[in-house]
Design an enzyme around this catalytic site. Sequence first.
Site, PDB file in Angstrom:
ATOM      1  N   ARG A 182      -4.561   0.258  -7.219  1.00 28.94           N
ATOM      2  CA  ARG A 182      -3.421   0.932  -6.594  1.00 28.94           C
ATOM      3  C   ARG A 182      -2.826   1.994  -7.501  1.00 28.94           C
ATOM      4  O   ARG A 182      -2.183   2.933  -7.054  1.00 28.94           O
ATOM      5  CB  ARG A 182      -2.315  -0.089  -6.266  1.00 28.94           C
ATOM      6  CG  ARG A 182      -2.719  -1.143  -5.259  1.00 28.94           C
ATOM      7  CD  ARG A 182      -1.478  -1.905  -4.817  1.00 28.94           C
ATOM      8  NE  ARG A 182      -1.770  -3.159  -4.141  1.00 28.94           N
ATOM      9  CZ  ARG A 182      -2.041  -3.272  -2.845  1.00 28.94           C
ATOM     10  NH1 ARG A 182      -2.065  -2.194  -2.088  1.00 28.94           N
ATOM     11  NH2 ARG A 182      -2.282  -4.445  -2.303  1.00 28.94           N
TER      12      ARG A 182
ATOM     13  N   ASP B 194      -6.180   2.752  10.013  1.00 27.82           N
ATOM     14  CA  ASP B 194      -7.617   2.459  10.136  1.00 27.82           C
ATOM     15  C   ASP B 194      -7.873   2.052  11.587  1.00 27.82           C
ATOM     16  O   ASP B 194      -8.138   2.902  12.434  1.00 27.82           O
ATOM     17  CB  ASP B 194      -7.978   1.370   9.120  1.00 27.82           C
ATOM     18  CG  ASP B 194      -9.451   1.024   9.126  1.00 27.82           C
ATOM     19  OD1 ASP B 194     -10.240   1.781   9.699  1.00 27.82           O
ATOM     20  OD2 ASP B 194      -9.829  -0.028   8.548  1.00 27.82           O
TER      21      ASP B 194
ATOM     22  N   ASP C  35      -5.687  -0.389  -2.187  1.00 24.60           N
ATOM     23  CA  ASP C  35      -6.302  -1.356  -3.082  1.00 24.60           C
ATOM     24  C   ASP C  35      -7.673  -1.813  -2.609  1.00 24.60           C
ATOM     25  O   ASP C  35      -8.030  -1.695  -1.439  1.00 24.60           O
ATOM     26  CB  ASP C  35      -5.419  -2.605  -3.169  1.00 24.60           C
ATOM     27  CG  ASP C  35      -5.462  -3.425  -1.874  1.00 24.60           C
ATOM     28  OD1 ASP C  35      -5.095  -2.866  -0.817  1.00 24.60           O
ATOM     29  OD2 ASP C  35      -5.892  -4.594  -1.913  1.00 24.60           O
TER      30      ASP C  35
ATOM     31  N   PHE D 212     -14.457   3.389   2.598  1.00 25.71           N
ATOM     32  CA  PHE D 212     -13.428   2.563   1.970  1.00 25.71           C
ATOM     33  C   PHE D 212     -12.895   3.273   0.732  1.00 25.71           C
ATOM     34  O   PHE D 212     -13.647   3.592  -0.181  1.00 25.71           O
ATOM     35  CB  PHE D 212     -13.966   1.176   1.611  1.00 25.71           C
ATOM     36  CG  PHE D 212     -12.849   0.226   1.279  1.00 25.71           C
ATOM     37  CD1 PHE D 212     -12.189  -0.453   2.292  1.00 25.71           C
ATOM     38  CD2 PHE D 212     -12.426   0.065  -0.035  1.00 25.71           C
ATOM     39  CE1 PHE D 212     -11.114  -1.295   1.997  1.00 25.71           C
ATOM     40  CE2 PHE D 212     -11.357  -0.772  -0.337  1.00 25.71           C
ATOM     41  CZ  PHE D 212     -10.709  -1.458   0.688  1.00 25.71           C
TER      42      PHE D 212
ATOM     43  N   ASP E  44       0.172   3.205   4.161  1.00 24.90           N
ATOM     44  CA  ASP E  44      -0.812   3.917   3.345  1.00 24.90           C
ATOM     45  C   ASP E  44      -1.930   4.528   4.180  1.00 24.90           C
ATOM     46  O   ASP E  44      -2.331   5.669   3.965  1.00 24.90           O
ATOM     47  CB  ASP E  44      -1.388   2.995   2.250  1.00 24.90           C
ATOM     48  CG  ASP E  44      -1.955   1.679   2.788  1.00 24.90           C
ATOM     49  OD1 ASP E  44      -1.862   1.418   4.007  1.00 24.90           O
ATOM     50  OD2 ASP E  44      -2.486   0.897   1.975  1.00 24.90           O
TER      51      ASP E  44
ATOM     52  N   GLY F  86       0.781  -1.247   0.000  1.00 27.69           N
ATOM     53  CA  GLY F  86       0.000   0.000   0.000  1.00 27.69           C
ATOM     54  C   GLY F  86       0.804   1.283   0.000  1.00 27.69           C
ATOM     55  O   GLY F  86       0.387   2.285  -0.573  1.00 27.69           O
TER      56      GLY F  86
HETATM   57  P1  IMP Z   1      -5.335  -1.211  10.256  1.00 29.53           P
HETATM   58  O1  IMP Z   1      -4.392  -2.267  10.771  1.00 29.53           O
HETATM   59  O2  IMP Z   1      -6.765  -1.521  10.609  1.00 29.53           O
HETATM   60  O3  IMP Z   1      -4.950   0.194  10.646  1.00 29.53           O
HETATM   61  O4  IMP Z   1      -5.374  -1.334   8.691  1.00 29.53           O
HETATM   62  C1  IMP Z   1      -4.351  -0.952   7.897  1.00 29.53           C
HETATM   63  C2  IMP Z   1      -4.449  -1.669   6.581  1.00 29.53           C
HETATM   64  O5  IMP Z   1      -5.808  -1.990   6.199  1.00 29.53           O
HETATM   65  C3  IMP Z   1      -3.923  -0.773   5.497  1.00 29.53           C
HETATM   66  O6  IMP Z   1      -2.532  -0.940   5.322  1.00 29.53           O
HETATM   67  C4  IMP Z   1      -4.730  -1.186   4.292  1.00 29.53           C
HETATM   68  O7  IMP Z   1      -4.090  -2.255   3.627  1.00 29.53           O
HETATM   69  C5  IMP Z   1      -6.058  -1.689   4.841  1.00 29.53           C
HETATM   70  N1  IMP Z   1      -7.140  -0.662   4.746  1.00 29.53           N
HETATM   71  C6  IMP Z   1      -7.816  -0.083   5.754  1.00 29.53           C
HETATM   72  N2  IMP Z   1      -8.729   0.793   5.301  1.00 29.53           N
HETATM   73  C7  IMP Z   1      -8.634   0.774   3.953  1.00 29.53           C
HETATM   74  C8  IMP Z   1      -9.329   1.484   2.886  1.00 29.53           C
HETATM   75  O8  IMP Z   1     -10.209   2.334   3.081  1.00 29.53           O
HETATM   76  N3  IMP Z   1      -8.945   1.175   1.620  1.00 29.53           N
HETATM   77  C9  IMP Z   1      -7.962   0.283   1.335  1.00 29.53           C
HETATM   78  N4  IMP Z   1      -7.289  -0.389   2.291  1.00 29.53           N
HETATM   79  C10 IMP Z   1      -7.623  -0.149   3.591  1.00 29.53           C
HETATM   80 MG    MG Z   2      -4.272  -3.401   1.678  1.00 29.21          MG
END
Ligand code: IMP
Ligand code: MG
Length: 179
Positions: A158, A96, A152, A145, A93, A38
């Site tokens: 991407r 979340d 992606d 999203f 990237d 990402g």
């Molecule tokens: P976290 O561990 O929940 O913070 O998620 C991080 C990972 O989830 C990122 O590196 C992305 O690969 C994926 N992700 C979370 N939200 C999105 C989104 O809105 N679009 C695309 N990928 C996302």
């Molecule tokens: Mg991803």
Amino acid sequence: MKILFDQEQIRQGITQLGSKLNEQYGQSPITVVAIMTGSLVMLADLIRCLEMPLRISLIRASSYRGGISSGELHVEELQRLDIQDRDVLLIDDIFDTGKTLLEVSKRLEDLRPRSLKTAVFLNKQGTSQVQLKPDFSVFDIPNKFVVGYGLDYDDYYRNLPYVAVLEPSDLEQHHAASR
Ligand code: IMP
Ligand code: MG
């Protein structure tokens, strides 16, 4: 697709982040650790705004093994992580739930860097499940999203030079086109 940030806005945002980092580190060498895939596009653009001597290490983080989400994060080094006593900038990237950044940060701290800071391209609002906050982020976004600029859906999109919200009608088109 609804565009959230276009190419020019992204260029400005990344340039601003670069300036902040140039201020922060001066001419001290840093190691940029980038979470694949990402942060690939952000990495390429950001490093060209940085003025200090720098090295790059790539890692891959995923919560999926054999297609099944285990909930447990699997971190894979794509290059030897030689960061002891180094100033490290970890980039991803999007922030979340924050679990990826937290878990990868912990692994990096175990390797005893001199300092560790984190920078994300997008910071999703209201979704964090951890105490950690990214030290730097380029844009805040609502809980939608999004795809593009490295982000992606099912490994597609991407390459979009902008960031867009993926809506249900886009998904139908996606599934029809990528079969
Ligand atoms: P976290 O561990 O929940 O913070 O998620 C991080 C990972 O989830 C990122 O590196 C992305 O690969 C994926 N992700 C979370 N939200 C999105 C989104 O809105 N679009 C695309 N990928 C996302
Ligand atoms: Mg991803």
